[in-house]
Write a protein that holds these residues in place. Structure first.
Motif, mmCIF file in Angstrom:
data_model
loop_
_atom_site.group_PDB
_atom_site.id
_atom_site.type_symbol
_atom_site.label_atom_id
_atom_site.label_comp_id
_atom_site.label_asym_id
_atom_site.label_seq_id
_atom_site.Cartn_x
_atom_site.Cartn_y
_atom_site.Cartn_z
ATOM 1 N N ASP A 1 51.854 -4.104 32.031
ATOM 2 C CA ASP A 1 52.230 -5.513 31.886
ATOM 3 C C ASP A 1 53.278 -5.905 32.917
ATOM 4 N N PHE A 2 54.239 -4.991 33.179
ATOM 5 C CA PHE A 2 55.267 -5.275 34.180
ATOM 6 C C PHE A 2 54.661 -5.354 35.577
ATOM 7 N N LYS A 3 53.713 -4.487 35.827
ATOM 8 C CA LYS A 3 53.097 -4.431 37.142
ATOM 9 C C LYS A 3 52.470 -5.774 37.520
ATOM 10 N N ASN A 4 51.993 -6.500 36.539
ATOM 11 C CA ASN A 4 51.286 -7.750 36.797
ATOM 12 C C ASN A 4 52.208 -8.964 36.918
ATOM 13 N N LEU B 1 60.420 5.602 34.681
ATOM 14 C CA LEU B 1 60.979 5.694 36.029
ATOM 15 C C LEU B 1 59.905 5.981 37.063
ATOM 16 N N ASN B 2 59.034 6.920 36.758
ATOM 17 C CA ASN B 2 57.981 7.288 37.691
ATOM 18 C C ASN B 2 57.028 6.122 37.932
ATOM 19 N N ASN B 3 56.638 5.441 36.856
ATOM 20 C CA ASN B 3 55.735 4.306 37.007
ATOM 21 C C ASN B 3 56.375 3.167 37.794
ATOM 22 N N ILE C 1 54.623 0.321 40.069
ATOM 23 C CA ILE C 1 55.040 -1.080 39.935
ATOM 24 C C ILE C 1 55.649 -1.611 41.231
ATOM 25 N N PHE C 2 56.564 -0.862 41.840
ATOM 26 C CA PHE C 2 57.167 -1.308 43.099
ATOM 27 C C PHE C 2 56.130 -1.539 44.196
ATOM 28 N N PRO C 3 55.181 -0.620 44.419
ATOM 29 C CA PRO C 3 54.166 -0.891 45.441
ATOM 30 C C PRO C 3 53.352 -2.157 45.155
ATOM 31 N N LYS C 4 53.057 -2.406 43.873
ATOM 32 C CA LYS C 4 52.324 -3.633 43.526
ATOM 33 C C LYS C 4 53.157 -4.868 43.853
ATOM 34 N N TRP C 5 54.475 -4.746 43.697
ATOM 35 C CA TRP C 5 55.367 -5.860 44.007
ATOM 36 C C TRP C 5 55.705 -5.939 45.503
ATOM 37 N N ILE D 1 67.734 0.322 38.810
ATOM 38 C CA ILE D 1 66.873 0.726 39.919
ATOM 39 C C ILE D 1 66.726 -0.419 40.926
ATOM 40 N N PHE D 2 66.837 -0.090 42.213
ATOM 41 C CA PHE D 2 66.770 -1.093 43.274
ATOM 42 C C PHE D 2 65.495 -0.953 44.097
ATOM 43 N N GLY D 3 64.876 -2.087 44.365
ATOM 44 C CA GLY D 3 63.780 -2.161 45.319
ATOM 45 C C GLY D 3 64.126 -3.213 46.362
ATOM 46 N N PHE D 4 63.649 -3.051 47.573
ATOM 47 C CA PHE D 4 64.038 -3.989 48.618
ATOM 48 C C PHE D 4 62.918 -4.188 49.633
ATOM 49 N N ARG D 5 63.032 -5.278 50.387
ATOM 50 C CA ARG D 5 62.092 -5.583 51.462
ATOM 51 C C ARG D 5 62.759 -5.582 52.831
ATOM 52 N N ARG D 6 64.070 -5.426 52.846
ATOM 53 C CA ARG D 6 64.736 -5.313 54.137
ATOM 54 C C ARG D 6 65.322 -3.926 54.243
ATOM 55 N N ASN D 7 65.598 -3.506 55.440
ATOM 56 C CA ASN D 7 66.020 -2.125 55.671
ATOM 57 C C ASN D 7 67.526 -1.970 55.491
ATOM 58 N N PHE D 8 67.916 -1.192 54.491
ATOM 59 C CA PHE D 8 69.317 -0.827 54.308
ATOM 60 C C PHE D 8 69.479 0.615 54.771
ATOM 61 N N ALA D 9 70.235 0.841 55.799
ATOM 62 C CA ALA D 9 70.396 2.211 56.305
ATOM 63 C C ALA D 9 71.865 2.446 56.639
ATOM 64 N N PRO D 10 72.556 3.360 55.936
ATOM 65 C CA PRO D 10 72.041 4.061 54.753
ATOM 66 C C PRO D 10 72.021 3.141 53.539
ATOM 67 N N SER D 11 71.257 3.519 52.511
ATOM 68 C CA SER D 11 71.132 2.685 51.322
ATOM 69 C C SER D 11 72.458 2.594 50.584
ATOM 70 N N PRO D 12 72.875 1.374 50.186
ATOM 71 C CA PRO D 12 74.105 1.226 49.392
ATOM 72 C C PRO D 12 73.840 1.405 47.901
ATOM 73 N N PHE D 13 72.602 1.733 47.553
ATOM 74 C CA PHE D 13 72.209 1.767 46.153
ATOM 75 C C PHE D 13 72.055 3.186 45.629
ATOM 76 N N ASN D 14 72.932 4.074 46.036
ATOM 77 C CA ASN D 14 72.790 5.462 45.620
ATOM 78 C C ASN D 14 73.946 5.929 44.748
ATOM 79 N N SER D 15 73.622 6.309 43.515
ATOM 80 C CA SER D 15 74.499 7.071 42.617
ATOM 81 C C SER D 15 75.808 6.394 42.230
ATOM 82 N N LYS D 16 75.891 5.087 42.350
ATOM 83 C CA LYS D 16 77.116 4.396 41.942
ATOM 84 C C LYS D 16 77.197 4.393 40.414
ATOM 85 N N LEU D 17 78.367 4.684 39.863
ATOM 86 C CA LEU D 17 78.590 4.590 38.437
ATOM 87 C C LEU D 17 79.187 3.224 38.111
#
Length: 342
Positions: free
Chosen positions: A192-195, A219-221, A226-230, A266-282
């Motif tokens: 349902d989320f994928k759609n 998480l895996n889905n 889901i992310f590739p569909k989006w 969980i973060f998804g993006f369409r622009r390139n973040f290098a390095p990603s700022p979305f890693n392991s922040k508490l």
């Protein structure tokens, strides 16, 4: 500012402080979230029906156990410094006030659900009466109290820099619990989320942020299907760690699949973040006693957005200034029962 403390391991935010800052002058008076909602000083029991025959972590949960150990280590390092700063106002209780305040909100807001409507508040924060119930509106907010299946019909010409989702992930335990206490909400399967047409709603430089459970299946889905569909790429994750007002995790870290004191962002993006700022922040906070009442992430996400971004929250249950909110309970946590006058 909701950000009250930060070090190399994470950041402590105050849900209440942020929301209170939005309503300092509402029709001539100040409003704040009921402080009792956050009077959680006792840990919750994390031992909920985990099968005793599980003598070790199988492959399904092995990855989460390793991740959990890393999170726990980072959390302990964060708290060592955090507790020295005396940010928390220690008030020990039995959680009774918090649970009673949450029950009041469930009961009163449940009587006043606004269905099949849309509108907004163009201007400063205010209170409005809808169907004989009073709701609080932040400045310049737009809402659609509609089913998620209608989102493309109402937003088909819109594009957003940021789309935040807090999906009602399918969970048997939560479903039974919510049904028993009479506060059930419709849970959805991963397909349902994928759609949901995120690919059509997100700008080419946009970011998607998804609140997710610790379920390996979810998480895996999300990442592989889901992310590739989006049409977005996985960009990393943060962890929301819930603590009591005494500075302890809301429940103990337990062997997976036992309950954990954290959820994943969980973060998804369409622009390139290098390095990603979305890693392991508490992201650490004292949670509201209202089920799934997530803290606003507005101030933490600002550095990754343009000066005047267009932002959308899907499955929203409260409003944010300058945002569009979409969901079938979108005004529920704007009900007057959450607030007190100051």
């Amino acid at each position: 500012m909701s950000k009250l403390f930060e070090n190399d391991y994470g950041v402590f935010i105050s849900h209440k402080t942020y929301v209170d800052s939005l309503y300092q002058n509402v029709n001539g008076k100040g409003l704040q979230l009921n402080p009792n909602l956050f009077k959680i000083s006792k840990q919750y029991n994390s031992n909920r029906n985990v099968k005793s025959k599980i003598d070790h972590v199988n492959d399904k949960w092995d990855s989460l156990q390793k991740e959990q150990q890393e999170i726990k280590s980072r959390f302990n390092s964060f708290m060592d410094e955090f507790m020295q700063k005396n940010v928390l106002n220690f008030q020990e209780s039995e959680n009774k006030d918090a649970l009673e305040a949450a029950e009041l909100v469930y009961r009163e807001s449940g009587k006043s659900l606004v269905n099949n409507a849309f509108g907004g508040n163009i201007g400063p924060e205010t209170m409005k009466t809808i169907d004989n119930s009073i709701f609080v509106f932040p400045a310049n907010s737009i809402f659609f109290s509609k089913d998620i299946s209608e989102i493309e019909m109402y937003l088909h010409e819109k594009k957003y820099d940021l789309i935040l989702l807090d999906p009602p992930w399918w969970n048997k335990y939560i479903r039974r619990k919510r049904k028993k206490c009479g506060n059930a909400y419709g849970m959805l399967y991963n397909d349902d989320f994928k759609n949901i047409p995120i690919d059509k709603l997100l700008k080419d430089s946009g970011i998607v942020v998804v609140w997710c459970t610790n379920s390996p299946h979810h998480l895996n889905n999300l990442v592989t299907e889901i992310f590739p569909k989006w049409k977005v790429e996985f960009g990393g994750k943060w962890y929301w760690i819930k603590i009591t007002s005494m500075g302890k995790p809301i429940c103990n870290f337990s062997l997976p699949p036992g309950k954990q004191p954290f959820e994943q962002i969980i973060f998804g993006f369409r622009r390139n973040f290098a390095p990603s700022p979305f890693n392991s922040k508490l992201v650490v906070s004292v949670p509201s006693a209202i089920h799934s009442h997530k803290p606003p992430l507005v101030e933490l996400l600002k550095p990754f957005l343009s000066e005047d971004p267009s932002c959308l929250e899907i499955f929203a249950r409260y409003l944010l200034p300058g945002w569009t909110s979409f969901g079938n309970e979108v005004l529920r946590l704007q009900h007057e029962s959450l607030f007190i006058a100051v």
